[in-house]
Design an enzyme around this catalytic site. Structure first.
Site, PDB file in Angstrom:
ATOM      1  N   ASP A   8      19.777 -19.763 -17.034  1.00 34.26           N
ATOM      2  CA  ASP A   8      20.440 -20.493 -15.951  1.00 34.26           C
ATOM      3  C   ASP A   8      20.520 -19.541 -14.762  1.00 34.26           C
ATOM      4  O   ASP A   8      19.922 -18.451 -14.773  1.00 34.26           O
ATOM      5  CB  ASP A   8      21.805 -21.050 -16.408  1.00 34.26           C
ATOM      6  CG  ASP A   8      22.872 -19.987 -16.556  1.00 34.26           C
ATOM      7  OD1 ASP A   8      22.574 -18.781 -16.405  1.00 34.26           O
ATOM      8  OD2 ASP A   8      24.036 -20.356 -16.832  1.00 34.26           O
ATOM      9  N   CYS A  65      21.955 -16.310 -20.020  1.00 36.62           N
ATOM     10  CA  CYS A  65      22.915 -16.881 -19.078  1.00 36.62           C
ATOM     11  C   CYS A  65      23.894 -15.762 -18.736  1.00 36.62           C
ATOM     12  O   CYS A  65      23.628 -14.601 -19.052  1.00 36.62           O
ATOM     13  CB  CYS A  65      23.579 -18.144 -19.623  1.00 36.62           C
ATOM     14  SG  CYS A  65      24.614 -17.934 -21.086  1.00 36.62           S
ATOM     15  N   GLY A  66      24.993 -16.085 -18.093  1.00 32.79           N
ATOM     16  CA  GLY A  66      25.909 -15.030 -17.677  1.00 32.79           C
ATOM     17  C   GLY A  66      26.411 -14.219 -18.860  1.00 32.79           C
ATOM     18  O   GLY A  66      26.354 -12.989 -18.873  1.00 32.79           O
ATOM     19  N   THR A  67      26.887 -14.915 -19.878  1.00 33.04           N
ATOM     20  CA  THR A  67      27.429 -14.230 -21.061  1.00 33.04           C
ATOM     21  C   THR A  67      26.521 -14.324 -22.280  1.00 33.04           C
ATOM     22  O   THR A  67      26.728 -13.585 -23.246  1.00 33.04           O
ATOM     23  CB  THR A  67      28.770 -14.875 -21.463  1.00 33.04           C
ATOM     24  OG1 THR A  67      28.515 -16.271 -21.736  1.00 33.04           O
ATOM     25  CG2 THR A  67      29.810 -14.740 -20.354  1.00 33.04           C
ATOM     26  N   GLY A  68      25.609 -15.261 -22.277  1.00 29.99           N
ATOM     27  CA  GLY A  68      24.786 -15.553 -23.454  1.00 29.99           C
ATOM     28  C   GLY A  68      25.483 -16.512 -24.412  1.00 29.99           C
ATOM     29  O   GLY A  68      24.865 -17.043 -25.341  1.00 29.99           O
ATOM     30  N   GLY A  70      27.081 -19.599 -23.909  1.00 31.10           N
ATOM     31  CA  GLY A  70      26.712 -21.012 -23.802  1.00 31.10           C
ATOM     32  C   GLY A  70      25.329 -21.259 -24.382  1.00 31.10           C
ATOM     33  O   GLY A  70      25.121 -22.219 -25.152  1.00 31.10           O
ATOM     34  N   MET A  71      24.396 -20.397 -24.056  1.00 33.67           N
ATOM     35  CA  MET A  71      23.025 -20.548 -24.559  1.00 33.67           C
ATOM     36  C   MET A  71      23.013 -20.501 -26.087  1.00 33.67           C
ATOM     37  O   MET A  71      22.338 -21.304 -26.745  1.00 33.67           O
ATOM     38  CB  MET A  71      22.125 -19.448 -24.000  1.00 33.67           C
ATOM     39  CG  MET A  71      21.783 -19.607 -22.532  1.00 33.67           C
ATOM     40  SD  MET A  71      20.791 -21.098 -22.255  1.00 33.67           S
ATOM     41  CE  MET A  71      20.105 -20.732 -20.622  1.00 33.67           C
ATOM     42  N   HIS A  98      17.618  -9.285 -41.045  1.00 28.69           N
ATOM     43  CA  HIS A  98      18.433  -9.993 -42.046  1.00 28.69           C
ATOM     44  C   HIS A  98      18.535 -11.495 -41.798  1.00 28.69           C
ATOM     45  O   HIS A  98      18.755 -12.252 -42.729  1.00 28.69           O
ATOM     46  CB  HIS A  98      19.867  -9.420 -42.073  1.00 28.69           C
ATOM     47  CG  HIS A  98      19.961  -8.114 -42.795  1.00 28.69           C
ATOM     48  ND1 HIS A  98      21.145  -7.576 -43.217  1.00 28.69           N
ATOM     49  CD2 HIS A  98      18.985  -7.231 -43.174  1.00 28.69           C
ATOM     50  CE1 HIS A  98      20.920  -6.416 -43.830  1.00 28.69           C
ATOM     51  NE2 HIS A  98      19.615  -6.187 -43.802  1.00 28.69           N
ATOM     52  N   HIS A 133      17.599 -12.192 -48.160  1.00 27.38           N
ATOM     53  CA  HIS A 133      17.904 -12.725 -46.822  1.00 27.38           C
ATOM     54  C   HIS A 133      17.275 -14.098 -46.622  1.00 27.38           C
ATOM     55  O   HIS A 133      17.838 -14.962 -45.965  1.00 27.38           O
ATOM     56  CB  HIS A 133      17.430 -11.756 -45.741  1.00 27.38           C
ATOM     57  CG  HIS A 133      18.000 -10.381 -45.908  1.00 27.38           C
ATOM     58  ND1 HIS A 133      19.345 -10.141 -45.877  1.00 27.38           N
ATOM     59  CD2 HIS A 133      17.397  -9.194 -46.168  1.00 27.38           C
ATOM     60  CE1 HIS A 133      19.568  -8.852 -46.086  1.00 27.38           C
ATOM     61  NE2 HIS A 133      18.390  -8.259 -46.269  1.00 27.38           N
TER      62      HIS A 133
HETATM   63  C1  RB5 Z   1      27.599 -19.849 -15.354  1.00 30.05           C
HETATM   64  O1  RB5 Z   1      28.503 -19.506 -14.372  1.00 30.05           O
HETATM   65  C2  RB5 Z   1      28.047 -19.344 -16.713  1.00 30.05           C
HETATM   66  O2  RB5 Z   1      29.067 -20.148 -17.185  1.00 30.05           O
HETATM   67  C3  RB5 Z   1      26.885 -19.336 -17.664  1.00 30.05           C
HETATM   68  O3  RB5 Z   1      25.881 -18.510 -17.149  1.00 30.05           O
HETATM   69  C4  RB5 Z   1      27.136 -18.826 -19.072  1.00 30.05           C
HETATM   70  O4  RB5 Z   1      27.772 -17.602 -19.049  1.00 30.05           O
HETATM   71  C5  RB5 Z   1      27.729 -19.778 -20.012  1.00 30.05           C
HETATM   72  O5  RB5 Z   1      27.939 -19.476 -21.193  1.00 30.05           O
END
Ligand code: RB5
Length: 140
Positions: A8, A65-68, A70-71, A98, A133
């Site tokens: 994103d 994504c910003g934190t990974g 959501g993905m 594993h 595994h």
């Molecule tokens: C976008 O601002 C942020 O929410 C997205 O990149 C991600 O971190 C979601 O998990």
């Protein structure tokens, strides 16, 4: 080896750097976007990458994504996808060895590009251990 990659707006710069490294290392890349820095919805890109892995067009997927977070949440909704959200090299390696992870999720606002690029290298070059595994991953 073919790798599908998606992000994103939070992961776009890191995606560019990873694509550059993969192409330099002769890895075939399917870049499924996004391509601009406007705000987009990460589930769309997670879905596209997972579909590509599940239909065999790509061997592995990488999602940024910003934190990974959501993905990884979206990716793990798809049966057959084993997505690993990693922030350091040990879990990146172990997620292959594993867990036979087929999607790597990274948080572009969590890890710097140097570490992220090392993680991608480690992740793609580590094989699955099989044996006990395999039995475990076959249970879900
Ligand atoms: C976008 O601002 C942020 O929410 C997205 O990149 C991600 O971190 C979601 O998990």
């Amino acid at each position: 080896m073919k790798v599908a990659i998606g992000c994103d707006h939070g992961g776009i710069e890191l995606k560019r750097q990873i694509v550059r490294q993969l192409e330099h290392d002769q890895v075939q890349v399917l870049d499924l976007g996004c391509d601009a820095s406007e705000s987009v919805d990460y589930p769309l890109f997670a879905r596209a990458v997972c579909a590509t892995v599940l239909n065999g067009e790509a061997d592995f997927g990488i999602l940024l994504c910003g934190t990974g977070i959501g993905m990884s949440m979206v990716a793990n909704r798809f049966k057959g996808i084993r997505a690993a959200l990693c922030h350091e090299l040990f879990t990146a390696r172990m997620s292959r060895e594993h867990n036979d992870a087929n999607v790597l999720c990274l948080g572009a606002r969590v890890v710097g590009p140097g570490l992220a690029l090392e993680m991608v290298k480690t992740w793609l070059s580590t094989g699955f251990g099989g044996g006990r595994h395999l039995r475990r991953i076959e249970m879900f």
